[in-house]
Scaffold this active site. Structure first.
Site: not given
Ligand code: BES
Ligand code: ZN
Length: 586
Positions: A261, A285-286, A289, A308, A365, A373
């Site tokens: 996002e 989703h993004e 955010h 999330e 990570d 989520y």
């Molecule tokens: N912000 C996250 C991605 C992220 C989280 C990167 C933690 C690094 C550390 C992003 O908004 C996300 O949640 N992406 C999901 C999308 C989905 C839940 C719709 C993905 O990458 O799958």
């Molecule tokens: Zn997210």
């Protein structure tokens, strides 16, 4: 001393940065950025200053008037990186650091032309969440510290430099181009983002355009055409969009996430380009955010669920508004199924299934999972159902307005709910939701008619006519609900009937391949190997590598694939996959 973020050296009693002026030259031949960062404090400060860095070569540190300052770069710690300690003379307004990044910078991926879809030009991109901004710029890399910034990127003239910020200018001078950006709103450092490559754009609406390599631009523009109606729908739920533009950047295949996002310029994986708009919930989703995460930000990784959980909640509300309750219900049901699996997988580490976590000494990570989520989503749904939509919707708006441009903790959230919806938390036993492992007994079971149809199948395989009508979400749900190991004869029948191995939709394909590998079904292994070499999205790589590494008969294949493809993976993905192989080593 007060270190309020377990993943940062930032000390809240020291001067806090409020502005970054960044200049960097992007050098593809050495895979480094040569940079200069001027960090201005919210108020002039004196004495010790600790900054976060990772793998940076620090050339010099200067105070007001260009005066060299005493500093020390400490030896790297595994999760945090290297503390850069500076002594500030009385009333210092700003420090300037000259430095270079490492070719191994954890946020950055440097792609060769062959790793792009155009094949002619190199590509560079960043992924700073959760704690990788420090490998690009020395700063206080905690979401508690919000900064505005200006940036000047010098790049080869045949390439474009994009940032998640407002474009100011581009000037070409011989072989080099300088692109200027400005971020006038205060953001947490993890939202710093850049991409450099051969990029073109197409307008999608008055506030949005999509960027991509020319070879995929048209496909991306078609897939994301609905973005303007998403914006309108999101504003109805969450209030006015505060970031001016909502542009999308379609990333190269190796992008490790589905979407990120980055403000004004969301990064998305090209695996969303399914040709049927079936995966655009990631865009919703993004977009969500932009309020929950980018306006109201988690204070640190222990409150990540605030980002999330709320965003999945808003994503499904947007989806409900645009595609109906049926579709949103099905996605919620799929989410719950995947959450239950995740929780089962964490039997040995129940502490990773809390919403309010305690991650000191744990790399965010490594802890990353669906829990914040989907458990976060179910918690907020429970709260919504307990007080009713009529009370909940205004509460959500008020929450966003009250904490806009702030970084908050779960405890602040709790206090706010107590004030706005008195008694509601006790009624739903929020204590269990936030502070206890697993899924509380009062978790809602999302419903949909199509889901019930699916469940009627039981252990039977779908008939041809039925499966032909299924959306990708229904297919994933069906495949992920099948008991493992499945019988080889059943898998053979399924693949013959529905050509699953040949699917281009990754949600379906990966659910199928994971089921097949977990069932020891050999005929898919060739396709699995191919997929591991063509995508970089961890959501797809992790289940396949896990399934391969778990079984003795395919463990060597997992290793071989990883050795063959590792250079093509983003550093964050590389680390995650290495951990999976290590955990499942013979
Ligand atoms: N912000 C996250 C991605 C992220 C989280 C990167 C933690 C690094 C550390 C992003 O908004 C996300 O949640 N992406 C999901 C999308 C989905 C839940 C719709 C993905 O990458 O799958
Ligand atoms: Zn997210």
């Amino acid at each position: 001393m007060a270190r309020l973020d377990p993943h940062s050296y930032n000390d809240s009693t020291q001067p806090q940065i409020s502005h970054l002026a960044w200049r960097a030259k992007v050098d593809f031949s050495s895979r480094t950025l040569k940079g200069e960062a001027t960090l201005t404090f919210a108020a002039p400060g004196t004495g010790p200053l600790d900054l976060d860095t990772r793998d940076l070569v620090i050339e010099g540190v200067f105070g007001d008037g260009g005066k060299p300052l005493q500093h020390e770069l400490f030896k790297p710690e595994p999760i945090l990186g290297s503390r850069l300690h500076v002594e500030l003379p009385a009333n210092t307004k700003a420090v300037t650091i000259t430095y270079a990044t490492s070719p191994e910078a954890s946020a950055l991926q440097w792609l060769t032309p062959a790793q792009t879809s155009g094949g002619k030009h190199p590509f560079l991109f960043s992924q700073c969440q959760a704690i990788h901004a420090r490998s690009v710029v020395p700063l206080q890399d905690s979401p508690r510290v919000r900064i505005r910034y200006t940036a000047e990127l010098t790049v080869p003239a045949e390439l474009r430099a994009l940032m998640a910020a407002s474009f100011v200018s581009r000037n070409v001078n011989g072989a080099w181009a300088m692109e200027r950006y400005e971020m006038p709103q205060a953001i947490p450092p993890y939202l710093l983002a850049l991409a450099v490559g051969q990029l073109a754009s197409k307008d999608l609406g008055p506030r949005s355009r999509v960027w991509a390599e020319p070879a995929v631009l048209e496909k991306a523009a078609w897939e994301f055409a609905e973005v303007d109606s998403m914006l309108t729908s999101a504003e109805k739920l969450l209030g006015p969009y505060r970031w001016d533009r909502f542009d999308l950047l379609t990333m190269p295949q190796s992008f490790p996430y589905g979407g990120m996002e980055n403000p004004r310029l969301t990064f998305v994986t090209p695996t969303l380009l399914a040709g049927d708009r079936s995966l655009v919930n990631v865009v919703a989703h993004e977009l969500a955010h932009s309020w929950t995460g980018n306006l109201v930000t988690n204070a640190n990784a222990d409150h990540f669920w605030l980002n999330e959980g709320w965003t999945v909640f808003a994503e499904r509300r947007i989806q409900e508004a645009l595609e109906g309750a049926e579709v949103a219900g099905l996605h919620a049901a799929l989410g719950r199924r995947q959450l239950e699996k995740t929780i089962e997988g964490f039997v040995d580490r129940p502490e990773l299934t809390l919403l309010r976590t305690h991650y000191e000494g744990i790399d965010p990570d490594d802890a990353y999972s669906l829990v914040p989520y989907e458990k976060g989503y179910l918690f907020l749904r429970t709260l919504e159902e307990s007080v009713g939509k009529k009370a909940f919707d205004p509460f959500l708006r008020k929450y966003v307005d009250a904490f806009a441009f702030q970084s908050i903790t779960t405890e602040q959230f709790i206090d706010f709910v107590e004030k706005e919806l008195p008694g509601a938390l006790k009624k739903i036993n929020s204590q269990a939701w936030l502070h206890e492992p697993g899924l509380p007994g009062n978790a809602p079971a999302p419903r949909s008619v199509r889901l019930e149809e699916l469940q009627k199948l039981g252990a039977r395989l779908p008939e041809e006519a039925q499966g032909k009508k299924w959306t990708p979400a229904e297919w994933s749900l069906c495949l992920e609900s099948m008991p493992r190991p499945a019988k080889a004869a059943d898998l053979e029948k399924l693949d013959a009937r529905f050509k699953l191995t040949g699917r281009g939709n990754y949600e379906v394909l990966i659910s199928w391949l994971a089921l097949a590998v977990e069932s020891g079904y050999q005929p898919v292994l060739g396709r699995v190997e191919q997929v591991l070499g063509e995508v970089g999205r961890m959501k797809y790589l992790k289940p396949l590598y896990t399934a391969l590494a778990k079984s003795e008969s395919t463990r060597a294949l997992a290793r071989r694939c990883f050795d063959k493809y590792r250079d093509g993976y983003h550093p964050i993905a590389r680390g995650g996959l290495e951990a999976i192989l290590k955990k499942n080593a013979a």
